[in-house]
Design a protein around this motif. Structure first.
Motif, PDB file in Angstrom:
ATOM      1  N   LYS A   6      -0.992  -9.809  25.708  1.00 28.73           N
ATOM      2  CA  LYS A   6      -0.226  -8.698  26.250  1.00 28.73           C
ATOM      3  C   LYS A   6       0.902  -9.255  27.113  1.00 28.73           C
ATOM      4  CE  LYS A   6      -1.497  -5.653  29.613  1.00 28.73           C
ATOM      5  NZ  LYS A   6      -2.463  -4.788  30.278  1.00 28.73           N
ATOM      6  N   VAL A   8       3.810  -8.472  29.849  1.00 27.02           N
ATOM      7  CA  VAL A   8       4.137  -7.484  30.874  1.00 27.02           C
ATOM      8  C   VAL A   8       5.503  -7.819  31.460  1.00 27.02           C
ATOM      9  CG1 VAL A   8       3.411  -6.471  33.077  1.00 27.02           C
ATOM     10  CG2 VAL A   8       1.688  -7.233  31.437  1.00 27.02           C
ATOM     11  N   GLY A   9       6.426  -6.896  31.399  1.00 24.46           N
ATOM     12  CA  GLY A   9       7.736  -7.079  32.002  1.00 24.46           C
ATOM     13  C   GLY A   9       8.769  -7.716  31.082  1.00 24.46           C
ATOM     14  N   ASN A  40      -2.790 -12.306  29.365  1.00 23.24           N
ATOM     15  CA  ASN A  40      -1.773 -11.459  29.984  1.00 23.24           C
ATOM     16  C   ASN A  40      -0.645 -12.369  30.430  1.00 23.24           C
ATOM     17  OD1 ASN A  40      -2.653  -8.800  29.847  1.00 23.24           O
ATOM     18  ND2 ASN A  40      -4.028  -9.073  31.574  1.00 23.24           N
ATOM     19  N   LYS A  42       2.944 -12.355  32.326  1.00 27.52           N
ATOM     20  CA  LYS A  42       3.871 -11.581  33.150  1.00 27.52           C
ATOM     21  C   LYS A  42       5.122 -12.413  33.377  1.00 27.52           C
ATOM     22  CE  LYS A  42       0.002  -9.674  35.614  1.00 27.52           C
ATOM     23  NZ  LYS A  42      -0.909 -10.331  36.506  1.00 27.52           N
TER      24      LYS A  42
END
Length: 97
Positions: A6, A8-9, A40, A42
């Motif tokens: 995933k 993020v951002g 994850n 980011k």
């Protein structure tokens, strides 16, 4: 082993996705030990790569790596993850003796 990634951002580019796939081959020896691996990633000022690993025997581990370069952050996380998997594997093998 089920892998979930995933971002993020930011949007994960194909090159970055391919890099993740090639780095995960490094822990292929642990496929039968791991139920799932949740990544994850980011990106704010630096890339932060967090991984949560769930082992077959109920244990889980959380590791992360951070760097301004995507590849370097991924490598840092993979180094820690590789060591964590080896420690867990050794711990289980010691219990089985």
């Amino acid at each position: 082993m089920t892998t979930s990634v995933k971002a993020v951002g930011f949007t994960l580019e194909q090159k970055q996705s391919d890099m993740i796939d090639s780095k995960l081959k490094r822990i292929a020896y642990a496929d039968d030990l791991i139920i799932d691996l949740l990544l994850n990633i980011k990106h704010d000022k630096a890339y932060v790569v967090d991984a949560t690993v769930n082992f077959r025997w109920g244990a889980s581990a959380h590791v992360s790596g951070e760097d301004f370069d995507f590849g370097a952050a991924l490598n840092k996380m993979m180094d820690v993850l590789d060591n964590k998997i080896k420690k867990e594997k050794d711990k289980i093998q010691d219990h089985q003796k």
